[in-house]
Design an enzyme around this catalytic site. Sequence first.
Site, PDB file in Angstrom:
ATOM      1  N   LYS A 188      10.022 -12.003  -3.354  1.00  0.00           N
ATOM      2  CA  LYS A 188      10.489 -10.651  -3.731  1.00  0.00           C
ATOM      3  C   LYS A 188      11.900 -10.404  -3.210  1.00  0.00           C
ATOM      4  O   LYS A 188      12.701  -9.729  -3.869  1.00  0.00           O
ATOM      5  CB  LYS A 188       9.525  -9.580  -3.213  1.00  0.00           C
ATOM      6  CG  LYS A 188       8.150  -9.584  -3.905  1.00  0.00           C
ATOM      7  CD  LYS A 188       8.252  -9.467  -5.410  1.00  0.00           C
ATOM      8  CE  LYS A 188       6.911  -9.205  -6.077  1.00  0.00           C
ATOM      9  NZ  LYS A 188       6.962  -9.397  -7.546  1.00  0.00           N
TER      10      LYS A 188
ATOM     11  N   SER B 250      -3.097  -4.793 -15.829  1.00  0.00           N
ATOM     12  CA  SER B 250      -1.715  -5.227 -15.581  1.00  0.00           C
ATOM     13  C   SER B 250      -0.734  -4.068 -15.703  1.00  0.00           C
ATOM     14  O   SER B 250      -0.833  -3.249 -16.630  1.00  0.00           O
ATOM     15  CB  SER B 250      -1.283  -6.274 -16.619  1.00  0.00           C
ATOM     16  OG  SER B 250      -2.056  -7.420 -16.534  1.00  0.00           O
ATOM     17  N   ILE B 251       0.248  -4.062 -14.813  1.00  0.00           N
ATOM     18  CA  ILE B 251       1.281  -3.031 -14.894  1.00  0.00           C
ATOM     19  C   ILE B 251       2.017  -3.170 -16.238  1.00  0.00           C
ATOM     20  O   ILE B 251       2.287  -2.172 -16.918  1.00  0.00           O
ATOM     21  CB  ILE B 251       2.240  -3.129 -13.692  1.00  0.00           C
ATOM     22  CG1 ILE B 251       1.454  -2.890 -12.388  1.00  0.00           C
ATOM     23  CG2 ILE B 251       3.380  -2.126 -13.816  1.00  0.00           C
ATOM     24  CD1 ILE B 251       2.198  -3.209 -11.101  1.00  0.00           C
TER      25      ILE B 251
ATOM     26  N   TYR C  80       0.990 -11.240   2.669  1.00  0.00           N
ATOM     27  CA  TYR C  80       1.729 -11.413   1.408  1.00  0.00           C
ATOM     28  C   TYR C  80       2.452 -12.767   1.399  1.00  0.00           C
ATOM     29  O   TYR C  80       3.064 -13.144   0.414  1.00  0.00           O
ATOM     30  CB  TYR C  80       2.712 -10.244   1.262  1.00  0.00           C
ATOM     31  CG  TYR C  80       3.100  -9.904  -0.151  1.00  0.00           C
ATOM     32  CD1 TYR C  80       2.154  -9.527  -1.104  1.00  0.00           C
ATOM     33  CD2 TYR C  80       4.438  -9.932  -0.541  1.00  0.00           C
ATOM     34  CE1 TYR C  80       2.525  -9.205  -2.396  1.00  0.00           C
ATOM     35  CE2 TYR C  80       4.817  -9.595  -1.833  1.00  0.00           C
ATOM     36  CZ  TYR C  80       3.862  -9.241  -2.753  1.00  0.00           C
ATOM     37  OH  TYR C  80       4.229  -8.905  -4.030  1.00  0.00           O
TER      38      TYR C  80
ATOM     39  N   TYR D  68       8.030  -5.619  -4.399  1.00  0.00           N
ATOM     40  CA  TYR D  68       7.117  -5.035  -3.401  1.00  0.00           C
ATOM     41  C   TYR D  68       7.831  -4.951  -2.059  1.00  0.00           C
ATOM     42  O   TYR D  68       8.685  -5.788  -1.747  1.00  0.00           O
ATOM     43  CB  TYR D  68       5.833  -5.885  -3.305  1.00  0.00           C
ATOM     44  CG  TYR D  68       4.824  -5.312  -2.356  1.00  0.00           C
ATOM     45  CD1 TYR D  68       4.341  -4.017  -2.545  1.00  0.00           C
ATOM     46  CD2 TYR D  68       4.368  -6.038  -1.262  1.00  0.00           C
ATOM     47  CE1 TYR D  68       3.431  -3.467  -1.652  1.00  0.00           C
ATOM     48  CE2 TYR D  68       3.456  -5.494  -0.372  1.00  0.00           C
ATOM     49  CZ  TYR D  68       2.997  -4.207  -0.570  1.00  0.00           C
ATOM     50  OH  TYR D  68       2.110  -3.666   0.304  1.00  0.00           O
TER      51      TYR D  68
ATOM     52  N   GLY E 230       4.356 -10.385 -18.973  1.00  0.00           N
ATOM     53  CA  GLY E 230       3.383 -10.269 -17.884  1.00  0.00           C
ATOM     54  C   GLY E 230       2.155  -9.399 -18.098  1.00  0.00           C
ATOM     55  O   GLY E 230       1.467  -9.090 -17.137  1.00  0.00           O
TER      56      GLY E 230
END
Length: 275
Positions: free
Chosen positions: A167, A21-22, A160, A150, A15
Amino acid sequence: MANNLLAGKRGIIFGALNEQSIAWKVAQRCHEEGATFVLSNAPLAMRMGEINKLAEQCNAPIIPADATVVEDLEKVFSGAVEQLGGKIDFVLHSIGMSPNIRKGKHYGELNYDWFQKTLDISALSFHKMLHVAEKQDALNEWGSVVALSYIAAQRAFLDYTDMSQAKAVLESIARSYGQRLGTQKKVRVNTISQSPTKTTAGTGISGFDAFYEYADRLSPLGNAPAEACADYCVSLFSDLTRYVTMQNLMHDGGFSTTGISEAMVEAITHATKEA
Ligand code: NAI
């Protein structure tokens, strides 16, 4: 500050799209801590080419995969074991996408084909990864798997949209597979519930700036930045957290357990006076 927390460990990081990006920050921190790993992303994302920079920095091979396609994931896991020279100690799932959000659909008018795509990309892909890892017996004992979540999994955040359901499924998969792989191989599986973060996926959500600000003002420590999320991932991949599993871990500066903050009271008082 590097402490060699991941020396000798092998991983797969899914990802990393660009510097925001994380997963990008996680890769940099894992590299600093002495890990070797494979980077993976969807072929379409690869075409943007930015991941090559990260791969060079971290001396990491890249294996493309659409995370919804089991055969692609099989290639990532078998390729990683082969190229890194042994079984895998850690996996990061940092993947999320909702066509409904991309197309600006509100919760009352979701397209159901896209809803299924959201679930497939953002949640079932995690199941598929763990399924492949188990079938190939690709994970080492005391390995660690983390996916990013999240708080909309627990609380209503209408903007969202279908990602909230994705999630919730993602977190549930972490519990079920955590039980299964824990029993079989002492592998732990967790999700980290991260503060709003300014990335491509994050800022694609309508009203993002407002809920970024809202969370920042409510959280005693402020929003957790991506770099701090990367530190947390490193701790979860390290041997210092070997008995943490099947958890959804809040990494949110205190947001989830705060009722109201002085900063919010001031903002609302100010707005009321202005009105
Ligand atoms: P990002 O946009 O940098 O990362 C999302 C990644 O998902 C991209 O690299 C994209 O190429 C990948 N992806 C999309 N479809 C894919 C597919 N079919 N196969 C493989 N990869 C695919 O954004 P960010 O924010 O770093 O997102 C990472 C994770 O963090 C996501 O799960 C997101 O929901 C989660 N998260 C993000 C927050 C935020 O505010 N940015 C807050 C809490 C969680």
